[in-house]
Design a protein around this motif. Structure first.
Motif, PDB file in Angstrom:
ATOM      1  N   PRO A 277       0.618  -1.238   0.093  1.00 34.61           N
ATOM      2  CA  PRO A 277       0.049  -0.052  -0.142  1.00 34.61           C
ATOM      3  C   PRO A 277       0.932   1.360   0.171  1.00 34.61           C
ATOM      4  CG  PRO A 277      -0.014  -0.881   2.251  1.00 34.61           C
ATOM      5  CD  PRO A 277       0.737  -1.944   1.228  1.00 34.61           C
ATOM      6  N   SER A 278       2.049   1.178   0.286  1.00 36.28           N
ATOM      7  CA  SER A 278       3.016   2.457   0.303  1.00 36.28           C
ATOM      8  C   SER A 278       3.467   2.653  -0.990  1.00 36.28           C
ATOM      9  CB  SER A 278       4.014   2.360   1.400  1.00 36.28           C
ATOM     10  OG  SER A 278       4.996   1.489   0.984  1.00 36.28           O
ATOM     11  N   VAL A 279       3.511   1.671  -2.107  1.00 40.71           N
ATOM     12  CA  VAL A 279       3.760   1.911  -3.350  1.00 40.71           C
ATOM     13  C   VAL A 279       3.302   3.180  -4.158  1.00 40.71           C
ATOM     14  CG1 VAL A 279       4.480   0.918  -5.648  1.00 40.71           C
ATOM     15  CG2 VAL A 279       4.970  -0.376  -3.654  1.00 40.71           C
ATOM     16  N   VAL A 280       4.038   4.057  -4.555  1.00 42.53           N
ATOM     17  CA  VAL A 280       3.395   5.217  -4.795  1.00 42.53           C
ATOM     18  C   VAL A 280       2.646   5.315  -6.303  1.00 42.53           C
ATOM     19  CG1 VAL A 280       5.467   6.541  -3.681  1.00 42.53           C
ATOM     20  CG2 VAL A 280       5.580   6.458  -6.122  1.00 42.53           C
ATOM     21  N   LEU A 281       2.239   6.411  -6.713  1.00 45.61           N
ATOM     22  CA  LEU A 281       1.195   6.662  -7.755  1.00 45.61           C
ATOM     23  C   LEU A 281       1.982   6.475  -9.062  1.00 45.61           C
ATOM     24  CD1 LEU A 281      -1.161   9.264  -6.607  1.00 45.61           C
ATOM     25  CD2 LEU A 281      -1.428   6.892  -6.267  1.00 45.61           C
ATOM     26  N   GLY A 282       3.050   7.019  -9.110  1.00 47.60           N
ATOM     27  CA  GLY A 282       4.103   7.200 -10.353  1.00 47.60           C
ATOM     28  C   GLY A 282       4.841   8.209 -10.379  1.00 47.60           C
ATOM     29  N   TYR A 283       5.207   8.715 -11.737  1.00 51.05           N
ATOM     30  CA  TYR A 283       6.031   9.823 -11.816  1.00 51.05           C
ATOM     31  C   TYR A 283       5.017  10.978 -12.553  1.00 51.05           C
ATOM     32  CZ  TYR A 283      10.076   6.731 -10.964  1.00 51.05           C
ATOM     33  OH  TYR A 283      10.752   5.968 -10.367  1.00 51.05           O
ATOM     34  N   LEU A 284       5.337  12.084 -12.099  1.00 52.93           N
ATOM     35  CA  LEU A 284       4.516  13.295 -12.648  1.00 52.93           C
ATOM     36  C   LEU A 284       4.998  13.359 -14.286  1.00 52.93           C
ATOM     37  CD1 LEU A 284       2.559  15.657 -12.223  1.00 52.93           C
ATOM     38  CD2 LEU A 284       4.552  17.034 -11.391  1.00 52.93           C
ATOM     39  N   ASN A 285       4.004  13.459 -14.935  1.00 53.82           N
ATOM     40  CA  ASN A 285       4.206  13.942 -16.299  1.00 53.82           C
ATOM     41  C   ASN A 285       5.179  13.065 -17.096  1.00 53.82           C
ATOM     42  OD1 ASN A 285       2.041  15.776 -16.535  1.00 53.82           O
ATOM     43  ND2 ASN A 285       3.562  17.406 -15.590  1.00 53.82           N
ATOM     44  N   ASN A 286       5.436  11.768 -16.661  1.00 53.86           N
ATOM     45  CA  ASN A 286       6.244  10.751 -17.241  1.00 53.86           C
ATOM     46  C   ASN A 286       5.948   9.311 -17.360  1.00 53.86           C
ATOM     47  OD1 ASN A 286       8.717   9.543 -18.020  1.00 53.86           O
ATOM     48  ND2 ASN A 286      10.046  10.927 -16.808  1.00 53.86           N
ATOM     49  N   THR A 287       5.063   9.350 -18.251  1.00 52.07           N
ATOM     50  CA  THR A 287       4.232   7.758 -18.625  1.00 52.07           C
ATOM     51  C   THR A 287       5.370   6.620 -18.846  1.00 52.07           C
ATOM     52  OG1 THR A 287       3.546   8.298 -20.855  1.00 52.07           O
ATOM     53  CG2 THR A 287       2.026   9.038 -19.146  1.00 52.07           C
ATOM     54  N   LYS A 288       6.139   7.088 -19.461  1.00 47.79           N
ATOM     55  CA  LYS A 288       7.249   6.082 -19.902  1.00 47.79           C
ATOM     56  C   LYS A 288       7.823   5.552 -18.584  1.00 47.79           C
ATOM     57  CE  LYS A 288      11.190   5.565 -23.053  1.00 47.79           C
ATOM     58  NZ  LYS A 288      12.287   5.117 -22.002  1.00 47.79           N
ATOM     59  N   ALA A 289       8.454   6.360 -17.996  1.00 45.53           N
ATOM     60  CA  ALA A 289       9.450   6.089 -16.661  1.00 45.53           C
ATOM     61  C   ALA A 289       8.328   5.486 -15.831  1.00 45.53           C
ATOM     62  CB  ALA A 289       9.759   7.226 -16.074  1.00 45.53           C
ATOM     63  N   THR A 290       7.118   5.845 -15.751  1.00 46.85           N
ATOM     64  CA  THR A 290       6.157   5.073 -14.712  1.00 46.85           C
ATOM     65  C   THR A 290       5.840   3.867 -15.336  1.00 46.85           C
ATOM     66  OG1 THR A 290       5.029   7.334 -14.011  1.00 46.85           O
ATOM     67  CG2 THR A 290       3.879   5.281 -14.044  1.00 46.85           C
ATOM     68  N   ALA A 291       5.497   3.566 -16.623  1.00 50.50           N
ATOM     69  CA  ALA A 291       5.298   2.197 -17.089  1.00 50.50           C
ATOM     70  C   ALA A 291       6.558   1.293 -16.911  1.00 50.50           C
ATOM     71  CB  ALA A 291       5.140   2.273 -18.584  1.00 50.50           C
ATOM     72  N   GLU A 292       7.813   1.856 -16.972  1.00 51.61           N
ATOM     73  CA  GLU A 292       9.106   1.148 -16.748  1.00 51.61           C
ATOM     74  C   GLU A 292       9.379   0.604 -15.485  1.00 51.61           C
ATOM     75  OE1 GLU A 292      11.572   3.029 -20.728  1.00 51.61           O
ATOM     76  OE2 GLU A 292      11.908   3.349 -18.574  1.00 51.61           O
ATOM     77  N   THR A 293       8.877   1.289 -14.625  1.00 48.43           N
ATOM     78  CA  THR A 293       9.000   1.133 -13.078  1.00 48.43           C
ATOM     79  C   THR A 293       7.921   0.404 -12.453  1.00 48.43           C
ATOM     80  OG1 THR A 293      10.380   2.953 -13.162  1.00 48.43           O
ATOM     81  CG2 THR A 293       9.867   2.313 -10.947  1.00 48.43           C
ATOM     82  N   PHE A 294       6.630   0.764 -12.641  1.00 50.39           N
ATOM     83  CA  PHE A 294       5.762   0.007 -12.134  1.00 50.39           C
ATOM     84  C   PHE A 294       4.665  -0.699 -13.124  1.00 50.39           C
ATOM     85  CE2 PHE A 294       6.643   4.457 -10.472  1.00 50.39           C
ATOM     86  CZ  PHE A 294       6.541   4.207  -8.879  1.00 50.39           C
ATOM     87  N   VAL A 295       4.996  -2.017 -12.885  1.00 52.95           N
ATOM     88  CA  VAL A 295       4.696  -3.052 -13.842  1.00 52.95           C
ATOM     89  C   VAL A 295       3.432  -3.713 -13.263  1.00 52.95           C
ATOM     90  CG1 VAL A 295       6.752  -3.148 -14.812  1.00 52.95           C
ATOM     91  CG2 VAL A 295       6.187  -4.617 -12.942  1.00 52.95           C
ATOM     92  N   TRP A 296       2.583  -4.191 -14.115  1.00 53.87           N
ATOM     93  CA  TRP A 296       1.444  -5.024 -13.900  1.00 53.87           C
ATOM     94  C   TRP A 296       1.544  -6.640 -14.086  1.00 53.87           C
ATOM     95  CZ3 TRP A 296      -2.931  -3.656 -11.366  1.00 53.87           C
ATOM     96  CH2 TRP A 296      -3.288  -2.328 -11.099  1.00 53.87           C
TER      97      TRP A 296
END
Length: 578
Positions: free
Chosen positions: A411-430
């Motif tokens: 539950p503490s894993v964050v929402l992602g990176y602001l205005n950076n969908t590429k980095a968010t998709a690379e770091t937070f995976v489903w």
């Protein structure tokens, strides 16, 4: 295979709430906070002794929020949190955390900036976060004003955090001025949050160096912070009960702008009724005086501070450090040899480590005082799940003592990176069992003498350099070095340093403009280029070495491991330790 907390760790007492702000969670007792009346004073200045009780601090928060609402035109239930972003660029003060409560009382966002930042770095954070106002302190005011001017933040939206020994007369309003102003203003309406809002709404924009480019803004929700407070304090409640520790006095030296200082030291400790002795920066003498004068029981530190203690025993022996029970380190690994040295000097101290990152807000695993495995970062906190995968094949690793990349869910894993969908998709995976964060850190799981599983951080896949608790991205320095006419190509790696733990070293391919110039002159110019534009912890303290070509893979990725091997061989030849 999914790893979880050891059997002795209790389950979370409540599901981290998602309908309340962090301010409400911290200032009421409804969700398990230690009694406000019985709590120690949450923050005390280690230099001046200035302090407030927990109830006084809560009242100050409300008055401060009223004044901010009027000055900045922030209404608690109007607009979105993105309309109410406030930057905090300050050394540690006793008002640091109460300030964040006031902004959250208005449903706003706080973006803390490192006090080590240059004007250009603060400007980047102000611009990318969309900050509408800036709180700073006198020692950082000149830098803050340059950054604010660059992004058109007017002077009437710049405020001062009082600091001991700093000037008190400026044209800018202080937090004390705002608190006094708020006393005569009408009460604010309560926040009207709906279910799930705390999990979706950003509380903090904290900047993480990552592995490429400028620091990225990490979007941390209210529930992310609330969850990790509950996780960390639940884990730690067992050893504290076993040792008879109810409330205690802890050290608040590490920067509150860093996620470790913010969540673990400032939030979690005050949630459980502890007193945090606040110091604005590390000076060994004032550090020792604070430990002695306030009878500090737990030292939250980073490895370079431990090294300073060991190297200055003559001075340390002049102070009474007998109240210290637990030396707790994070931000970078503490070597087993150093732990042994600490135990020889201070045999009664327990020494433990923890691991976390901005993107996990904060603690993934931590060490119980009653289950220490030297060299490990402890066991998983409750509510966190981990996998270890082969970074090449992606196959899960199930056996002990086999390294792989750490993936974390909780539950503490964050929402992602602001205005950076590429980095968010690379770091937070489903994956098939939900959303996970790829930490980029190589770990092993091993059994402690107790038989419980501990995590050991083996290497950093993401190549971060950690200097005195600060994270430095090699790619950021490389991009900057390439703007100098003397540099044709370059690569940056970490090298060991006795004081800082690690420092950056640059391998440089000379550019045409360097022709005919002595190497010493070129190296000095390159270092000055960094020093003129970057924070001190990013300076090339490891030196500049000239090479014919930067080793790269066919895809163009810098092969830093080859450079580290080269450095290791050179140091071994000189008899140095890597």
């Amino acid at each position: 295979m999914v790893f979880t907390s050891p059997s002795w760790v209790p389950s979370l007492p409540i599901d981290p709430p998602d309908t309340v702000s962090l301010d409400e969670f911290m200032t009421t007792e409804k969700y398990g906070r230690y009694s406000l009346v019985k709590s120690k004073n949450p923050f005390t200045c280690g230099l001046s002794g200035k302090t407030y009780t927990a109830t006084e601090a809560k009242t100050r928060v409300e008055f401060l929020a009223r004044a901010l609402a009027k000055r900045l035109e922030f209404a608690p239930n109007e607009g979105t949190e993105w309309d109410k972003v406030v930057a905090l660029y300050s050394l540690n003060t006793i008002d640091y955390l109460p300030f964040t409560h006031a902004v959250h009382r208005l449903s706003g966002i706080v973006t803390p900036a490192s006090a080590a930042y240059s004007a250009a770095e603060v400007e980047h954070q102000l611009r990318s976060s969309g900050a509408k106002a800036l709180f700073t302190c006198i020692p950082l005011l000149d830098t803050a004003l340059k950054a604010a001017k660059a992004v058109n933040i007017p002077n009437d939206r710049i405020f001062i955090m009082p600091m001991p020994g700093a000037a008190t007369t400026t044209p800018f309003a202080t937090i004390d001025d705002l608190v006094e102003e708020g006393k005569s203003l009408p009460p604010l309406e309560p926040l009207k949050w709906v279910k799930g809002q705390g999990a979706r709404q950003v509380a903090f924009l904290c900047y993480s160096s990552g592995t490429s480019g400028l620091p990225k803004a990490v979007m941390i929700s209210h529930r992310n912070v609330i969850a990790n407070i509950i996780q960390y304090t639940t884990f730690d409640s067992v050893p504290r009960t076993q040792l008879g520790v109810d409330t205690q006095v802890v050290l608040g030296l590490l920067p509150f702008s860093h996620i470790y200082g913010l969540v673990v030291i400032a939030f979690a400790n005050t949630f459980r009724g502890d007193e945090v002795i606040v110091l604005p920066k590390f000076e060994l003498k004032t550090f020792l005086e604070a430990v002695q004068n306030y009878k500090i029981g737990q030292l939250f530190v980073v490895p370079p501070i431990v090294i300073q203690l060991l190297r200055n025993q003559e001075l340390c022996r002049k102070y009474d450090l007998s109240a210290v029970r637990y030396l707790y380190t994070g931000a970078a690994p503490l070597g087993a040899e150093t732990v042994d040295d600490v135990k020889r000097q201070y045999p009664k101290w327990r020494v433990g480590q923890a691991y976390g990152m901005t993107e996990t807000c904060t603690v993934v695993c931590t060490t119980s005082e009653t289950d220490i495995d030297v060299g490990s970062s402890g066991s998983l906190v409750p509510g966190t799940r981990a996998k270890i995968v082969d970074p090449t094949t992606g196959q899960e690793i199930t056996e002990d003592n086999k390294p792989g990349e750490l993936l974390v869910q909780g539950p503490s894993v964050v929402l992602g990176y602001l205005n950076n969908t590429k980095a968010t998709a690379e770091t937070f995976v489903w994956l098939e069992d939900g959303r996970w964060i790829r930490t980029g850190d190589e770990v092993i799981v091993r059994k402690a003498a107790s038989g419980h599983e501990h995590l050991v951080i083996v290497d950093r896949i993401k190549e971060l350099i950690k200097v005195k608790g600060h994270q430095v991205a090699p790619a950021e320095l490389e991009a900057h070095l390439l703007t100098h006419p003397f540099v044709s190509d370059c690569a940056v790696i970490q090298v060991p340093d006795e004081r800082a733990g690690e420092v950056p070293k640059a391998f440089v391919v000379k550019g045409p403009d360097a022709a005919g110039k002595p190497d010493e002159e070129i190296a000095r110019a390159i270092c000055k280029h960094v020093e003129d534009h970057k924070a001190r912890h990013k300076w090339i303290k490891g030196g500049v070495e000239f090479i014919e070509a930067v080793p790269k893979s066919p895809s163009g990725k810098i092969l830093r491991r080859l450079l580290r091997d080269k450095e290791k061989q050179a140091r071994q030849a000189k008899g140095a330790k890597l």
